[in-house]
Design an enzyme around this catalytic site. Sequence first.
Site, PDB file in Angstrom:
ATOM      1  N   GLY A 122       8.026   3.985  13.323  1.00 39.88           N
ATOM      2  CA  GLY A 122       7.183   4.140  12.274  1.00 39.88           C
ATOM      3  C   GLY A 122       6.175   2.900  12.658  1.00 39.88           C
ATOM      4  N   SER A 153       9.661   0.976   9.970  1.00 39.62           N
ATOM      5  CA  SER A 153       8.851   1.190  10.411  1.00 39.62           C
ATOM      6  C   SER A 153       8.401  -0.415  11.081  1.00 39.62           C
ATOM      7  CB  SER A 153       8.416   1.330   9.154  1.00 39.62           C
ATOM      8  OG  SER A 153       7.340   2.385   9.198  1.00 39.62           O
ATOM      9  N   SER A 168       3.738   6.147   2.656  1.00 38.23           N
ATOM     10  CA  SER A 168       2.938   5.114   2.097  1.00 38.23           C
ATOM     11  C   SER A 168       1.492   5.274   2.906  1.00 38.23           C
ATOM     12  CB  SER A 168       3.195   3.804   3.096  1.00 38.23           C
ATOM     13  OG  SER A 168       5.368   3.374   2.773  1.00 38.23           O
ATOM     14  N   ASN A 169       0.842   5.931   3.407  1.00 39.60           N
ATOM     15  CA  ASN A 169      -0.359   6.394   4.192  1.00 39.60           C
ATOM     16  C   ASN A 169      -0.561   7.419   3.018  1.00 39.60           C
ATOM     17  OD1 ASN A 169      -1.686   4.790   6.090  1.00 39.60           O
ATOM     18  ND2 ASN A 169       0.356   5.093   6.541  1.00 39.60           N
ATOM     19  N   LYS A 225      13.230   6.178   8.970  1.00 37.53           N
ATOM     20  CA  LYS A 225      12.497   5.998   9.826  1.00 37.53           C
ATOM     21  C   LYS A 225      12.238   4.481  10.031  1.00 37.53           C
ATOM     22  CE  LYS A 225       7.186   5.574   8.867  1.00 37.53           C
ATOM     23  NZ  LYS A 225       6.245   6.059   7.507  1.00 37.53           N
TER      24      LYS A 225
END
Lengths: 299, 299, 299, 299
Positions: free
Chosen positions: D190, D167, D46-47, D165
Amino acid sequence: MRETLQGVIPPVITPFAGEELDLEAFRANVARWDQTGLSGYLVLGSNGENVFLDDGEKLDLVAACRDTAAAGKIIMAGTGCESTRATVRLTARAAAAGADCALVITPGYYKGQMTGERLEAHYRAVADAAPIPILLYNVPKFTGLNLAPAVVGNLATHPNIVGIKDSSGDIGQLIQIRRRTPEEFAVFVGAAGAFYPGLCVGAAGAILAVANAVPELCVAVQARFRTGDLEGALQLQRALMDLTPLVTSVHGIGGLKAAMAYRGYAAGDVRSPLAMPGPAARQEIGAEMERLEALRSRL
Amino acid sequence: MRETLQGVIPPVITPFAGEELDLEAFRANVARWDQTGLSGYLVLGSNGENVFLDDGEKLDLVAACRDTAAAGKIIMAGTGCESTRATVRLTARAAAAGADCALVITPGYYKGQMTGERLEAHYRAVADAAPIPILLYNVPKFTGLNLAPAVVGNLATHPNIVGIKDSSGDIGQLIQIRRRTPEEFAVFVGAAGAFYPGLCVGAAGAILAVANAVPELCVAVQARFRTGDLEGALQLQRALMDLTPLVTSVHGIGGLKAAMAYRGYAAGDVRSPLAMPGPAARQEIGAEMERLEALRSRL
Amino acid sequence: MRETLQGVIPPVITPFAGEELDLEAFRANVARWDQTGLSGYLVLGSNGENVFLDDGEKLDLVAACRDTAAAGKIIMAGTGCESTRATVRLTARAAAAGADCALVITPGYYKGQMTGERLEAHYRAVADAAPIPILLYNVPKFTGLNLAPAVVGNLATHPNIVGIKDSSGDIGQLIQIRRRTPEEFAVFVGAAGAFYPGLCVGAAGAILAVANAVPELCVAVQARFRTGDLEGALQLQRALMDLTPLVTSVHGIGGLKAAMAYRGYAAGDVRSPLAMPGPAARQEIGAEMERLEALRSRL
Amino acid sequence: MRETLQGVIPPVITPFAGEELDLEAFRANVARWDQTGLSGYLVLGSNGENVFLDDGEKLDLVAACRDTAAAGKIIMAGTGCESTRATVRLTARAAAAGADCALVITPGYYKGQMTGERLEAHYRAVADAAPIPILLYNVPKFTGLNLAPAVVGNLATHPNIVGIKDSSGDIGQLIQIRRRTPEEFAVFVGAAGAFYPGLCVGAAGAILAVANAVPELCVAVQARFRTGDLEGALQLQRALMDLTPLVTSVHGIGGLKAAMAYRGYAAGDVRSPLAMPGPAARQEIGAEMERLEALRSRL
């Protein structure tokens, strides 16, 4: 006060016989909890069906807890109301009835108007007036409102605001609160899943619904943590994870009372519109309690 | 009762002088509202700062409204509490104090446990016991809970449940409710944005915060609708859309009281932790009231 | 363009044979829809499984719709992507493939960063570059983001932004949008429950999933509204209220395709991870379609 | 694979020069990160502005990371798409481009239809087809969907699903996941606030946005934890708490890139509709980076 504010505290359930308050049952539970290593009792919390009690019942419960509990046990009373002045009044009366400190929920009915500034003013007014120390109570799942760590940090400078119960379950927020408050400010975890992790980041203890039913296991988590037996503490924490939803999100207070009844506590009924769980839920809860009882007996 | 349950009803504000209840101011407002074509008054609603009032204050307000209001005005009292038994008791006392009917909010503190079945049992118990007719009150933004149309449909068969105030703002839900209830079941819109659209789909009227401040305009929307002047009704509805958020979501009850003060009503203060709006907000509200006053004067 | 942007437009489903795009089935559906009074077709909408299609498939669908649809039918293409530049590119290619206008969803993946200002810049950049007119698309249930009426008002001044599909279901917001946009700005309702109410407050038409399966009934709602038969329009609107959740929130696109199959449309399968409904759901949908078919046959 | 899946992994940002992908800048960053003790790189997270990249760009980034990164660094690629088949295809191509394993986000566009059963089927189909191991990716704040621990437990039995992961930031959920998965199943935190607490409850490591800008501090948290310096690890965790929101929830990826630029990384621009932060935000970020740089220099 501040030095004793630690350990495991159950938000004690309020037993009803049908719809009537059963103070004898309440006293019996306190007497039995006294044997388990709990640090004290939160009377009039959400799990105590606070919102179903009238003021007379509330004060009777505080007084009964004070009379029954062993010396040294913290008597904390949930005195938060929607208005500032009702909160001030109930806090004073709870203090007169024997409460050592008061847990004050964020007033959330008009949540859209409850800015950090308004919440801060509310808490300062309550703390200024209170004859006993105040703890903040943040429980977004009930109030629809979160008390930001920055606001907590500001309020922690007030001499009569001595701690917080944070039930958000947000461990990052717990770290933020810990960072912005002095060490003697007592941070209690209010979500069972964050209990052991909370201790790892500096919480003073926990106020947990499950501690009504399995106080020994909850106390043992923190005891092991303190002695450095982290692996052992984590093992117990993990063991609690299946009971937790059954007595909170899934079956609610009725589920918690059913779990307590399994252990022989005088849990009684819930007030309507809440309801006790049906046979299938009771069986599910019973099976889980059996598993935990085996664990407890080996502590 | 059923035939008269229609039209525009304000959830009347409760004036405070500082923190003290100001019954004279309250009576003065009722007397003035009596001149505006409103069908009646909802005392003890969310906009009446219900959650800040003690039981004595609540009954005083109902009695004062009864005494002051002109004959034929509906006196509706907000009597919903978290517990079934407190709701039953307050409903009986409100009836004795002069209420014609009671508006009962969904008990939402333990929202996770409030299944349709539990809510239905709660409302049936309240309606069975009530000496006056009951209306359901669905306001998800405050309670975090929605009363499903299917549950409303079931409850509408109870002889003592005569209507609903739906503040969800969900027009589709209003249509669903209308479909599942008999024609004489009074459906009130509780969100200003859905007022005119609600009338278009069969609502009997509306219970709107803005009707405290601009009753004439609200009454005119429905009057025009009834005479078939749909374009004119819609024009007024549109005109109300800028004031609505200022006196609800943005500035809350303080904003509403500021708007009323602009018109010369005795609105007074709000109780803490609510606060009156600051100068900038008052100016914004005043400008909008001025615009609407021009409109009103041309009605 | 602007004058023709009205009426009922289905967000057309994309038929798959197993996982493969079935263009022949798609063309057959368009040919059949052409007989029903629909104003046009939205290709590549949410109900068209847009997010499952690659760019080649998208353009094939637009071209197939263009080739098949009768003259005068609006071909609208859903060309919104997360990035501005991908949206610009796809819009240009859709225009080349025959789209009359493009429906551009709010980019919502980074919803926390999508301020009104960012959204406005995005839409202006897309509209500046687009060879065809643009409509805004607000669908909070999918994007987690709401496009505020004030932003819509600003964007409506752009010469190449000619309308909006608002699927919020918030009728008050629809009124706000209508107030802040010129009359020729085409406001389409995107939530079936708000269809008739939307027409009452000035909507130009509706883009509705159910229009895939029961186009005649949807078209009749608006036709009756136009001729002033409000009671008749409302009756049909009410009749649609049970099918709507079955083909959207409850059973999703699979449910919609099952409903279409009941009417003999070539709906085909959905792509994984979506799934077609099981036998019980199909029966529920079939029963509802049967009821509506009886209604349609009497139109 | 399983034994090496641990430690700190940044979801690497994708540098743009204006709107164009800047692979040279990307390679420069990888080369520099290689010196910091990071375990590997998550490309296309996403980043990494994944949703703004076309397939060619995605594969170029994976290949560039593979080519540049030191031997032994894990190359993880974010290959989750909305459809099962697109996910299968991209995973295969990412593997061919050099990815060691793939991180597959829950497909969330049709969130209302994404039951545990559908998600499980999706992941099984992807894992069956994938030439490389798969990790689950649960990020409710972006997808509006939570992957329940019970589903994770089921999926952990698949031989080609090797980790997750999470988040959510919900530490209780992390404990639940840990309980329901075998020890060799790699659980990555995450959410930065849950990093140290996550290690305390058995996480293998963390995939954190801040690790792009302050990799050394993140690596040091886990290094201290491993050597039993819990107090030291917690101290660093606390120190990271002010930067975290600035580069995620508050200023987003633009904020993260600004923080990286402070350290001399070749962060470049973001793609529109995202935007780089203004001067005030940059100053706020810079001040925080300065504070952390002082800390880093004393490690």
